[in-house]
Design a protein around this motif. Sequence first.
Motif, mmCIF file in Angstrom:
data_model
loop_
_atom_site.group_PDB
_atom_site.id
_atom_site.type_symbol
_atom_site.label_atom_id
_atom_site.label_comp_id
_atom_site.label_asym_id
_atom_site.label_seq_id
_atom_site.Cartn_x
_atom_site.Cartn_y
_atom_site.Cartn_z
ATOM 1 N N ALA A 1 0.915 -1.114 0.072
ATOM 2 C CA ALA A 1 0.133 0.085 -0.134
ATOM 3 C C ALA A 1 0.983 1.249 -0.084
ATOM 4 O O ALA A 1 0.548 2.165 -0.893
ATOM 5 C CB ALA A 1 -1.112 -0.042 1.248
ATOM 6 N N LEU A 2 1.903 1.260 0.824
ATOM 7 C CA LEU A 2 2.783 2.273 0.859
ATOM 8 C C LEU A 2 3.431 2.637 -0.536
ATOM 9 O O LEU A 2 3.703 3.709 -1.031
ATOM 10 C CB LEU A 2 3.915 2.201 1.987
ATOM 11 C CG LEU A 2 3.426 2.587 3.181
ATOM 12 C CD1 LEU A 2 4.579 1.737 4.162
ATOM 13 C CD2 LEU A 2 2.962 3.841 3.752
ATOM 14 N N ARG A 3 4.019 1.658 -1.262
ATOM 15 C CA ARG A 3 4.407 1.572 -2.463
ATOM 16 C C ARG A 3 3.468 2.219 -3.540
ATOM 17 O O ARG A 3 4.065 3.255 -4.153
ATOM 18 C CB ARG A 3 4.807 0.162 -2.877
ATOM 19 C CG ARG A 3 5.362 0.064 -4.313
ATOM 20 C CD ARG A 3 5.366 -1.690 -4.623
ATOM 21 N NE ARG A 3 6.395 -2.007 -5.588
ATOM 22 C CZ ARG A 3 5.982 -2.811 -6.283
ATOM 23 N NH1 ARG A 3 5.252 -4.011 -5.871
ATOM 24 N NH2 ARG A 3 6.986 -3.307 -7.391
ATOM 25 N N GLU A 4 2.380 1.695 -3.354
ATOM 26 C CA GLU A 4 1.273 2.360 -4.516
ATOM 27 C C GLU A 4 0.977 3.921 -4.092
ATOM 28 O O GLU A 4 1.056 4.799 -5.018
ATOM 29 C CB GLU A 4 -0.055 1.790 -4.189
ATOM 30 C CG GLU A 4 -1.224 2.269 -5.050
ATOM 31 C CD GLU A 4 -0.810 1.928 -6.480
ATOM 32 O OE1 GLU A 4 -1.138 2.963 -7.364
ATOM 33 O OE2 GLU A 4 0.255 1.240 -6.868
ATOM 34 N N LEU B 1 -1.120 12.085 7.077
ATOM 35 C CA LEU B 1 0.210 12.085 7.358
ATOM 36 C C LEU B 1 1.452 11.972 6.162
ATOM 37 O O LEU B 1 2.477 12.753 6.038
ATOM 38 C CB LEU B 1 0.517 11.436 8.851
ATOM 39 C CG LEU B 1 1.907 11.379 9.225
ATOM 40 C CD1 LEU B 1 2.532 12.855 9.527
ATOM 41 C CD2 LEU B 1 2.184 10.486 10.377
ATOM 42 N N ILE B 2 1.146 10.912 5.717
ATOM 43 C CA ILE B 2 2.156 10.469 4.728
ATOM 44 C C ILE B 2 1.933 11.547 3.608
ATOM 45 O O ILE B 2 3.230 11.599 3.060
ATOM 46 C CB ILE B 2 1.730 9.023 4.229
ATOM 47 C CG1 ILE B 2 2.101 8.151 5.112
ATOM 48 C CG2 ILE B 2 2.574 8.544 2.765
ATOM 49 C CD1 ILE B 2 1.358 6.455 4.935
ATOM 50 N N ILE C 1 6.140 3.393 10.614
ATOM 51 C CA ILE C 1 4.729 3.010 10.165
ATOM 52 C C ILE C 1 4.416 1.568 10.959
ATOM 53 O O ILE C 1 5.094 0.983 11.178
ATOM 54 C CB ILE C 1 4.493 2.559 8.732
ATOM 55 C CG1 ILE C 1 5.160 3.868 7.679
ATOM 56 C CG2 ILE C 1 3.055 2.140 8.228
ATOM 57 C CD1 ILE C 1 3.990 5.013 7.724
ATOM 58 N N ASN C 2 3.261 1.516 11.671
ATOM 59 C CA ASN C 2 2.593 0.583 12.300
ATOM 60 C C ASN C 2 1.710 -0.379 11.317
ATOM 61 O O ASN C 2 0.665 0.163 10.853
ATOM 62 C CB ASN C 2 1.819 0.813 13.675
ATOM 63 C CG ASN C 2 1.213 -0.254 14.154
ATOM 64 O OD1 ASN C 2 1.409 -1.501 14.002
ATOM 65 N ND2 ASN C 2 1.121 -0.307 15.376
ATOM 66 N N PRO C 3 2.464 -1.460 10.808
ATOM 67 C CA PRO C 3 1.632 -2.339 9.682
ATOM 68 C C PRO C 3 0.162 -2.878 10.401
ATOM 69 O O PRO C 3 -0.555 -3.533 9.520
ATOM 70 C CB PRO C 3 2.685 -3.568 9.563
ATOM 71 C CG PRO C 3 3.571 -3.655 10.623
ATOM 72 C CD PRO C 3 3.489 -2.193 11.230
#
Length: 117
Positions: free
Chosen positions: A22-25, A102-103, A92-94
């Motif tokens: 998800a972070l990658r996207e 925030l991101i 980041i808490n997965p």
Amino acid sequence: MLSNIDDYYLGQPEPMKSCLLALREIILSSNANITEAWKYSMPFFCYKGKMFCYFWKDKKTGEPYIGWVDGGLMEHSALEQGNRARMKILRINPAEDLPIELIAEVLEEALEMREGF
């Protein structure tokens, strides 16, 4: 055959795998000038060909973070410098929902800083 990057993501246990994907996207879709690369045995993101940020895991907690290249020049309160000279990190808490706003704020600050270079 999978690339090193794909192999990295697919080799992560859940919920880490879903979190990182998800972070990658989020990062790749935030700006057309951001590309993905495999550097130093980890996923890196480049902005206009220059190192921008990367994913890594905290050695103590095992939780992921986004490392910001030249983060030392950034001032967002959510970033941690620790004893890093150049980088700052965003933990980041997965196991929790991603802090999308925030991101986005940190990404915006990093992109603005890069445009100033």
